[in-house]
Design a protein around this motif. Structure first.
Motif, PDB file in Angstrom:
ATOM      1  N   GLY A  89       1.024  -1.423   0.489  1.00 47.73           N
ATOM      2  CA  GLY A  89       0.089  -0.018  -0.099  1.00 47.73           C
ATOM      3  C   GLY A  89       0.250   1.117  -0.075  1.00 47.73           C
ATOM      4  O   GLY A  89       1.135   1.169  -1.374  1.00 47.73           O
ATOM      5  N   ALA A  90       1.161   1.503   0.821  1.00 45.22           N
ATOM      6  CA  ALA A  90       2.743   2.962   1.019  1.00 45.22           C
ATOM      7  C   ALA A  90       3.580   2.239   1.669  1.00 45.22           C
ATOM      8  O   ALA A  90       3.907   1.851   2.252  1.00 45.22           O
ATOM      9  N   LEU A  91       4.636   3.031   0.376  1.00 42.75           N
ATOM     10  CA  LEU A  91       5.769   2.249   1.034  1.00 42.75           C
ATOM     11  C   LEU A  91       6.846   3.760   1.046  1.00 42.75           C
ATOM     12  O   LEU A  91       7.028   4.523   0.296  1.00 42.75           O
ATOM     13  N   ASP A  92       6.729   4.037   2.529  1.00 44.16           N
ATOM     14  CA  ASP A  92       7.617   4.923   2.847  1.00 44.16           C
ATOM     15  C   ASP A  92       9.264   4.501   2.810  1.00 44.16           C
ATOM     16  O   ASP A  92       9.829   3.670   3.650  1.00 44.16           O
ATOM     17  N   ILE A  93       9.736   5.369   2.013  1.00 45.01           N
ATOM     18  CA  ILE A  93      11.053   4.710   1.424  1.00 45.01           C
ATOM     19  C   ILE A  93      12.042   5.801   0.976  1.00 45.01           C
ATOM     20  O   ILE A  93      13.066   6.207   0.647  1.00 45.01           O
ATOM     21  N   TYR A  94      11.930   6.984   2.020  1.00 49.68           N
ATOM     22  CA  TYR A  94      12.284   8.469   1.830  1.00 49.68           C
ATOM     23  C   TYR A  94      14.032   8.491   2.720  1.00 49.68           C
ATOM     24  O   TYR A  94      14.132   6.988   3.606  1.00 49.68           O
ATOM     25  N   GLU A  95      15.090   8.839   1.842  1.00 53.48           N
ATOM     26  CA  GLU A  95      16.366   9.164   2.791  1.00 53.48           C
ATOM     27  C   GLU A  95      17.171   7.789   1.971  1.00 53.48           C
ATOM     28  O   GLU A  95      17.837   7.331   2.499  1.00 53.48           O
ATOM     29  N   ALA A  96      16.384   6.511   1.029  1.00 54.16           N
ATOM     30  CA  ALA A  96      17.042   5.359   1.187  1.00 54.16           C
ATOM     31  C   ALA A  96      17.888   5.109   0.241  1.00 54.16           C
ATOM     32  O   ALA A  96      18.438   6.360  -0.948  1.00 54.16           O
ATOM     33  N   GLU A  97      19.533   4.433  -0.376  1.00 54.67           N
ATOM     34  CA  GLU A  97      20.439   4.323  -1.374  1.00 54.67           C
ATOM     35  C   GLU A  97      19.370   2.908  -2.106  1.00 54.67           C
ATOM     36  O   GLU A  97      19.740   2.177  -1.129  1.00 54.67           O
ATOM     37  N   ILE A  98      19.225   2.719  -3.315  1.00 52.13           N
ATOM     38  CA  ILE A  98      18.408   1.837  -3.820  1.00 52.13           C
ATOM     39  C   ILE A  98      19.300   1.826  -5.076  1.00 52.13           C
ATOM     40  O   ILE A  98      19.209   3.126  -6.353  1.00 52.13           O
ATOM     41  N   ARG A  99      19.939   1.210  -5.296  1.00 57.03           N
ATOM     42  CA  ARG A  99      20.847   0.791  -6.453  1.00 57.03           C
ATOM     43  C   ARG A  99      21.066  -0.854  -7.240  1.00 57.03           C
ATOM     44  O   ARG A  99      20.442  -1.940  -6.167  1.00 57.03           O
ATOM     45  N   THR A 100      20.803  -0.708  -8.072  1.00 60.09           N
ATOM     46  CA  THR A 100      20.838  -2.123  -9.010  1.00 60.09           C
ATOM     47  C   THR A 100      19.798  -2.863  -8.331  1.00 60.09           C
ATOM     48  O   THR A 100      19.726  -3.847  -8.302  1.00 60.09           O
ATOM     49  N   THR A 101      18.325  -2.629  -8.733  1.00 54.77           N
ATOM     50  CA  THR A 101      17.613  -2.617  -7.914  1.00 54.77           C
ATOM     51  C   THR A 101      16.229  -2.785  -9.400  1.00 54.77           C
ATOM     52  O   THR A 101      15.959  -1.865  -9.554  1.00 54.77           O
ATOM     53  N   ARG A 102      15.461  -3.984  -9.209  1.00 53.31           N
ATOM     54  CA  ARG A 102      13.973  -3.662  -9.923  1.00 53.31           C
ATOM     55  C   ARG A 102      13.589  -4.263  -9.586  1.00 53.31           C
ATOM     56  O   ARG A 102      12.936  -5.064  -8.592  1.00 53.31           O
ATOM     57  N   PHE A 103      11.825  -3.890  -9.891  1.00 52.26           N
ATOM     58  CA  PHE A 103      10.714  -3.562  -9.319  1.00 52.26           C
ATOM     59  C   PHE A 103       9.698  -4.537 -10.458  1.00 52.26           C
ATOM     60  O   PHE A 103       9.486  -3.669 -10.951  1.00 52.26           O
ATOM     61  N   VAL A 104       9.318  -5.424 -10.599  1.00 53.41           N
ATOM     62  CA  VAL A 104       8.304  -5.993 -11.443  1.00 53.41           C
ATOM     63  C   VAL A 104       6.951  -6.701 -10.722  1.00 53.41           C
ATOM     64  O   VAL A 104       7.056  -7.010 -10.008  1.00 53.41           O
ATOM     65  N   GLY A 105       6.255  -6.479 -12.043  1.00 51.36           N
ATOM     66  CA  GLY A 105       4.747  -6.382 -11.510  1.00 51.36           C
ATOM     67  C   GLY A 105       4.591  -6.458  -9.914  1.00 51.36           C
ATOM     68  O   GLY A 105       3.576  -7.203  -9.897  1.00 51.36           O
ATOM     69  N   CYS A 106       4.808  -5.286 -10.152  1.00 54.15           N
ATOM     70  CA  CYS A 106       4.660  -4.984  -8.088  1.00 54.15           C
ATOM     71  C   CYS A 106       3.334  -3.492  -8.217  1.00 54.15           C
ATOM     72  O   CYS A 106       3.180  -2.979  -9.379  1.00 54.15           O
ATOM     73  N   LYS A 107       2.870  -3.715  -7.836  1.00 52.77           N
ATOM     74  CA  LYS A 107       1.445  -2.364  -6.999  1.00 52.77           C
ATOM     75  C   LYS A 107       1.256  -1.395  -5.728  1.00 52.77           C
ATOM     76  O   LYS A 107       1.607  -2.772  -4.983  1.00 52.77           O
ATOM     77  N   PHE A 108       1.329  -0.041  -5.892  1.00 55.42           N
ATOM     78  CA  PHE A 108       1.968   0.485  -4.768  1.00 55.42           C
ATOM     79  C   PHE A 108       0.678   1.752  -5.198  1.00 55.42           C
ATOM     80  O   PHE A 108       0.395   2.176  -6.050  1.00 55.42           O
ATOM     81  N   ASP A 109       0.409   1.599  -3.742  1.00 55.91           N
ATOM     82  CA  ASP A 109      -0.013   2.831  -3.279  1.00 55.91           C
ATOM     83  C   ASP A 109      -0.072   4.383  -3.843  1.00 55.91           C
ATOM     84  O   ASP A 109      -0.288   5.261  -4.042  1.00 55.91           O
ATOM     85  N   TRP A 110       0.953   4.261  -2.659  1.00 54.65           N
ATOM     86  CA  TRP A 110       2.434   5.225  -2.745  1.00 54.65           C
ATOM     87  C   TRP A 110       3.734   5.164  -2.356  1.00 54.65           C
ATOM     88  O   TRP A 110       3.905   3.942  -1.918  1.00 54.65           O
TER      89      TRP A 110
END
Length: 204
Positions: A89-110
């Motif tokens: 639903g709510a993915l609260d991922i502020y101030e994060a470090e995201i590298r070489t990452t794949r999101f596949v077939g996902c559903k997010f409200d926010w």
């Protein structure tokens, strides 16, 4: 992933170091992994009412069919991660470090990516209610057959960000789109928004 040891979701805990684990299924009221490190792990079909991954490190790991109405992951580190077929639903991922990452077939409200750093990230076949990139630094991020109803770009810093595969609804703070690539159809669809941003009156 290498050969993995079978484990249950209950064995994971905050501030722990977890390596080479395979977890298939499990339901928790709260998945609490604050400050934990998961390296070369695979989590399949895990359900949690809330998930707390604040300051968690996910390295060379895979999550599939994760279901959580709310997931807190501020200041988390994701590197060489794949998240597949998940409903968050709510993915609260502020101030994060995201590298070489794949999101596949996902559903997010926010998705709250405020002030996060993204590098070599792909969203493929994803549906997003609101994508908040306020203050984010994004390099080599691409979207494939995805949709976002609302995109916020205030003070975003984009470099080689490919938005051609992202169907966008409302876009705010167009100055943050500098450094992105759009196709001709997207530019046409956003023409009125561009004109309003530039103070151009369109008549006739």
């Amino acid at each position: 992933l290498p050969a993995l040891d079978e484990a249950s979701i209950e064995e994971l805990g905050p501030h722990g170091d977890h390596e080479c684990l395979h977890i298939d299924g499990g339901s928790l009221t709260e998945l609490a992994l604050t400050g934990a490190s998961l390296r070369e792990c695979e989590l399949l079909g895990v359900t949690a009412h809330t998930a707390d991954l604040q300051a968690t490190r996910l390295i060379e790991s895979r999550l599939e069919r994760l279901s959580a109405p709310a997931l807190r992951a501020s200041r988390a580190t994701l590197r060489d991660v794949e998240i597949v077929g998940s409903r968050i639903g709510a993915l609260d991922i502020y101030e994060a470090e995201i590298r070489t990452t794949r999101f596949v077939g996902c559903k997010f409200d926010w998705i709250n990516l405020r002030a996060s750093t993204l590098e070599d990230v792909v969203f493929e076949g994803c549906t997003i209610g609101e994508l908040d990139l306020t203050g984010a630094t994004a390099t080599r991020v691409s979207f494939v057959e995805s949709r976002a109803d609302v995109v916020a770009l205030a003070q975003a810093r984009l470099t080689d960000v490919d938005l051609r595969g992202l169907e966008m609804g409302e876009v705010s703070n167009l100055e943050g789109m500098r450094g992105a690539t759009l196709d001709a159809l997207q530019v046409t669809a956003l023409a009125a928004t561009f004109a309003g941003h530039l103070g151009i009156r369109v008549e006739g």
